[in-house]
Design an enzyme around this catalytic site. Structure first.
Site, mmCIF file in Angstrom:
data_model
loop_
_atom_site.group_PDB
_atom_site.id
_atom_site.type_symbol
_atom_site.label_atom_id
_atom_site.label_comp_id
_atom_site.label_asym_id
_atom_site.label_seq_id
_atom_site.Cartn_x
_atom_site.Cartn_y
_atom_site.Cartn_z
ATOM 1 N N ILE A 123 -49.571 -4.091 31.761
ATOM 2 C CA ILE A 123 -48.336 -3.875 32.535
ATOM 3 C C ILE A 123 -48.670 -3.994 34.011
ATOM 4 O O ILE A 123 -49.612 -3.379 34.500
ATOM 5 C CB ILE A 123 -47.642 -2.535 32.195
ATOM 6 C CG1 ILE A 123 -46.373 -2.397 33.038
ATOM 7 C CG2 ILE A 123 -48.547 -1.326 32.352
ATOM 8 C CD1 ILE A 123 -45.323 -1.497 32.432
ATOM 9 N N ILE A 157 -54.721 -4.427 37.708
ATOM 10 C CA ILE A 157 -54.051 -4.437 36.404
ATOM 11 C C ILE A 157 -55.046 -4.281 35.244
ATOM 12 O O ILE A 157 -55.898 -5.151 35.024
ATOM 13 C CB ILE A 157 -53.187 -5.718 36.235
ATOM 14 C CG1 ILE A 157 -52.224 -5.843 37.422
ATOM 15 C CG2 ILE A 157 -52.428 -5.687 34.899
ATOM 16 C CD1 ILE A 157 -51.363 -4.619 37.731
ATOM 17 N N THR A 158 -54.882 -3.174 34.529
ATOM 18 C CA THR A 158 -55.727 -2.885 33.364
ATOM 19 C C THR A 158 -55.461 -3.921 32.278
ATOM 20 O O THR A 158 -54.302 -4.238 31.993
ATOM 21 C CB THR A 158 -55.421 -1.461 32.851
ATOM 22 O OG1 THR A 158 -55.657 -0.558 33.922
ATOM 23 C CG2 THR A 158 -56.286 -1.088 31.652
ATOM 24 N N GLU A 244 -47.291 7.621 29.455
ATOM 25 C CA GLU A 244 -48.493 7.125 30.132
ATOM 26 C C GLU A 244 -49.219 8.290 30.813
ATOM 27 O O GLU A 244 -50.437 8.453 30.680
ATOM 28 C CB GLU A 244 -48.105 6.056 31.165
ATOM 29 C CG GLU A 244 -49.300 5.607 31.999
ATOM 30 C CD GLU A 244 -49.087 4.328 32.783
ATOM 31 O OE1 GLU A 244 -47.961 3.792 32.766
ATOM 32 O OE2 GLU A 244 -50.055 3.858 33.404
ATOM 33 N N GLN A 338 -73.854 18.941 39.443
ATOM 34 C CA GLN A 338 -74.737 19.785 40.249
ATOM 35 C C GLN A 338 -75.706 20.555 39.345
ATOM 36 O O GLN A 338 -76.893 20.675 39.654
ATOM 37 C CB GLN A 338 -73.873 20.762 41.077
ATOM 38 C CG GLN A 338 -74.650 21.630 42.035
ATOM 39 C CD GLN A 338 -75.196 20.837 43.231
ATOM 40 O OE1 GLN A 338 -74.740 19.742 43.505
ATOM 41 N NE2 GLN A 338 -76.188 21.403 43.898
ATOM 42 N N GLY A 341 -78.956 19.015 38.330
ATOM 43 C CA GLY A 341 -79.965 18.733 39.346
ATOM 44 C C GLY A 341 -80.083 17.234 39.584
ATOM 45 O O GLY A 341 -79.101 16.488 39.419
ATOM 46 N N THR A 367 -50.034 8.759 41.504
ATOM 47 C CA THR A 367 -51.063 9.655 42.051
ATOM 48 C C THR A 367 -50.619 11.110 41.883
ATOM 49 O O THR A 367 -49.441 11.404 41.655
ATOM 50 C CB THR A 367 -51.313 9.393 43.561
ATOM 51 O OG1 THR A 367 -50.151 9.818 44.282
ATOM 52 C CG2 THR A 367 -51.609 7.932 43.850
HETATM 53 C C1 FAD Z 1 -58.716 1.492 37.629
HETATM 54 C C2 FAD Z 1 -57.259 1.329 37.927
HETATM 55 C C3 FAD Z 1 -56.410 0.847 36.940
HETATM 56 C C4 FAD Z 1 -55.053 0.649 37.213
HETATM 57 N N1 FAD Z 1 -54.243 0.095 36.259
HETATM 58 C C5 FAD Z 1 -52.978 -0.280 36.606
HETATM 59 C C6 FAD Z 1 -52.162 -1.027 35.692
HETATM 60 O O1 FAD Z 1 -52.555 -1.312 34.557
HETATM 61 N N2 FAD Z 1 -50.930 -1.419 36.113
HETATM 62 C C7 FAD Z 1 -50.436 -1.129 37.360
HETATM 63 O O2 FAD Z 1 -49.331 -1.529 37.669
HETATM 64 N N3 FAD Z 1 -51.175 -0.400 38.245
HETATM 65 C C8 FAD Z 1 -52.432 0.012 37.897
HETATM 66 N N4 FAD Z 1 -53.199 0.717 38.790
HETATM 67 C C9 FAD Z 1 -52.654 1.021 40.105
HETATM 68 C C10 FAD Z 1 -52.348 2.499 40.343
HETATM 69 O O3 FAD Z 1 -51.290 2.919 39.529
HETATM 70 C C11 FAD Z 1 -52.074 2.668 41.836
HETATM 71 O O4 FAD Z 1 -53.309 2.471 42.503
HETATM 72 C C12 FAD Z 1 -51.480 4.025 42.169
HETATM 73 O O5 FAD Z 1 -50.168 4.142 41.681
HETATM 74 C C13 FAD Z 1 -51.461 4.311 43.669
HETATM 75 O O6 FAD Z 1 -50.903 3.255 44.374
HETATM 76 P P1 FAD Z 1 -51.686 2.652 45.657
HETATM 77 O O7 FAD Z 1 -53.062 2.317 45.200
HETATM 78 O O8 FAD Z 1 -50.857 1.574 46.236
HETATM 79 O O9 FAD Z 1 -51.788 3.857 46.669
HETATM 80 P P2 FAD Z 1 -50.730 4.190 47.827
HETATM 81 O O10 FAD Z 1 -49.366 4.237 47.281
HETATM 82 O O11 FAD Z 1 -50.987 3.288 48.980
HETATM 83 O O12 FAD Z 1 -51.171 5.663 48.239
HETATM 84 C C14 FAD Z 1 -52.210 5.966 49.181
HETATM 85 C C15 FAD Z 1 -52.264 7.483 49.344
HETATM 86 O O13 FAD Z 1 -51.032 7.967 49.890
HETATM 87 C C16 FAD Z 1 -50.485 8.945 49.034
HETATM 88 N N5 FAD Z 1 -49.026 8.810 49.012
HETATM 89 C C17 FAD Z 1 -48.293 7.679 48.903
HETATM 90 N N6 FAD Z 1 -46.984 7.962 48.869
HETATM 91 C C18 FAD Z 1 -46.873 9.306 48.932
HETATM 92 C C19 FAD Z 1 -45.786 10.210 48.943
HETATM 93 N N7 FAD Z 1 -44.510 9.795 48.871
HETATM 94 N N8 FAD Z 1 -46.042 11.539 49.032
HETATM 95 C C20 FAD Z 1 -47.325 11.988 49.109
HETATM 96 N N9 FAD Z 1 -48.403 11.175 49.125
HETATM 97 C C21 FAD Z 1 -48.184 9.858 49.017
HETATM 98 C C22 FAD Z 1 -51.065 8.670 47.656
HETATM 99 O O14 FAD Z 1 -51.033 9.821 46.835
HETATM 100 C C23 FAD Z 1 -52.460 8.211 48.014
HETATM 101 O O15 FAD Z 1 -53.280 9.317 48.172
HETATM 102 C C24 FAD Z 1 -54.541 0.983 38.508
HETATM 103 C C25 FAD Z 1 -55.403 1.511 39.479
HETATM 104 C C26 FAD Z 1 -56.736 1.668 39.209
HETATM 105 C C27 FAD Z 1 -57.620 2.200 40.300
#
Ligand code: FAD
Length: 381
Positions: A123, A157-158, A244, A338, A341, A367
């Site tokens: 997705i 994207i996973t 999810e 931790q 060690g 997040t």
């Molecule tokens: C290993 C891995 C697998 C993944 N697999 C998928 C997948 O299969 N499909 C897919 O679509 N996505 C996937 N993702 C993406 C993942 O869902 C996003 O990275 C995540 O939703 C955060 O979006 P961003 O990276 O753009 O961070 P950003 O949205 O840029 O956020 C940056 C920081 O700001 C904070 N922040 C942003 N908006 C707010 C708010 N309104 N209030 C408070 N804090 C906020 C966030 O919490 C974060 O700490 C994957 C990511 C990883 C690392």
């Protein structure tokens, strides 16, 4: 200990899955971590053994199993390693979109091959400039006659490298007000001209998990590949994201339980100052603290799973479980590493991989900050 929502049949399923994982996965998992991918062959073996999407209706090749089977599946693959998460994503996150929003023709076309492992799914929501802010995506799908023209880029994207079918989130009405009302879901098939895969991304953890960039350049997506109704995509995502997030909480809980177990064994064996480290009271207290947190997580998680299985609305509870359990697992990882060690920093000890793998759980599937926003909103704040 077995949860109250699991019965004898779930236990038998767990035993046969464990046996399969012992034979077909554990001996190779370290190699896959090094190769940074799980081979396609595992998917078809899983399919042959009935481990892919067991919840699917019999008419599409499934076993009509309840969510208890998904819990068992996600728990056992997590015990092997978080790098296996793409299989759980296929089973319990992507294929449910076909089942819930697909037409009869789409279900017949796609679901049976998802059950056999012939089709691997992904997705694609996240873009280089939009993750948490899903309504801010730039990918567009503009209707032209009997098809839509899809343009855009997705990242993180996973299953991105292996995927045969990708649920792509795109704007069919880029000018919609509010913007989320212009979002629709499409199923892109791997051979569609204009679709290409970018890099397999180099991550600090989840090494065997396939994570990639995807590109869509004037991809002609037939109308028959629109999933559900145009303009409803955002609502579909909000609905499906509950399961999810619940599976992410399940994985993090199991990871924490595994870390407690491996650290308990380690501190009993490791000696310092003429006695096992486990006899030092500060070590005992640290272990007691993390063990308590893990136990609290399990109780809460079991409640949420039970409510989800009874089809209760669990949006707030799932958001709570997702942020609290993943945060808790990160704290557990820090303490357990931790207590190992210097050996905790060495790849040959499993705690090292757990420590690398756990942080992403508080990032993906929304997040933990976003989880708190949802909870606060539902509290009327
Ligand atoms: C290993 C891995 C697998 C993944 N697999 C998928 C997948 O299969 N499909 C897919 O679509 N996505 C996937 N993702 C993406 C993942 O869902 C996003 O990275 C995540 O939703 C955060 O979006 P961003 O990276 O753009 O961070 P950003 O949205 O840029 O956020 C940056 C920081 O700001 C904070 N922040 C942003 N908006 C707010 C708010 N309104 N209030 C408070 N804090 C906020 C966030 O919490 C974060 O700490 C994957 C990511 C990883 C690392």
């Amino acid at each position: 200990m077995s949860a109250r929502y699991l019965n004898e049949e779930h236990k038998m399923y767990r035993e046969s899955l464990k046996k399969f994982l012992d034979q077909e996965v554990r001996p190779y998992f370290d190699q896959w971590e090094e190769e940074r991918i799980i081979p396609r062959g595992l998917w078809t073996k899983m399919g042959e053994n009935g481990f892919l999407c067991p919840w699917v209706d019999e008419q599409y090749g499934g076993l009509e199993a309840d969510f208890g089977y998904s819990v068992v599946f996600n728990e056992e693959i997590e015990r092997v390693g978080t790098g296996m998460v793409g299989l759980g994503l296929h089973n319990d996150i992507v294929v449910p979109y076909f089942d819930t929003y697909g037409t009869e023709e789409q279900k017949e076309r796609w679901i049976p091959k998802c059950v056999t492992g012939e089709y691997i799914t992904a997705i694609a929501m996240t873009e280089p400039d939009a993750g948490s802010d899903l309504a801010g995506i730039k990918t567009t799908a503009i209707q032209q006659g009997d098809h839509y023209v899809l343009n855009g880029q997705k990242t993180f994207i996973t299953n991105g490298i292996h995927a045969d079918l990708i649920v792509v989130v795109a704007k069919t009405d880029p000018d919609a007000v509010p913007p989320h009302k212009g979002i629709s879901l499409f199923v892109v098939e791997k051979d569609m001209p204009g679709f290409s895969r970018g890099r397999k991304l180099d991550k600090i953890g989840l090494h065997s998990q396939d994570t990639a960039e995807l590109f869509f350049e004037d991809v002609k997506v037939p109308k028959e590949n629109l999933l559900g109704e145009e303009g409803k995509g955002f609502y579909y995502l909000m609905d499906q994201l509950q399961q999810e997030r619940l599976t992410v909480a399940i994985s993090a809980q199991v990871a924490a339980e595994e870390m407690i177990q491996m650290t308990t064994e380690y501190v009993k064996e490791r000696k310092a100052f003429g006695q096992p480290v486990s006899k030092i009271q500060t070590v005992q207290h640290k272990m007691a603290e993390v063990a308590t947190e893990v136990r609290i997580g399990r109780s809460f998680l079991d409640d949420v799973i039970e409510h989800h299985m009874k089809s209760k609305s669990v949006v707030t509870e799932v958001s709570m479980a997702k942020w609290w359990i993943t945060d808790m697992a990160r704290r557990v990882a820090t303490t357990c590493m931790q207590l190992h060690g210097g050996y905790g920093y060495m790849e040959e000890y499993p705690i090292a991989r757990r420590y690398r793998d756990i942080p992403v759980s508080s990032i993906y599937a929304g997040t933990n900050d976003i989880m708190k926003n949802i909870i606060a909103k539902n509290m009327g704040l």
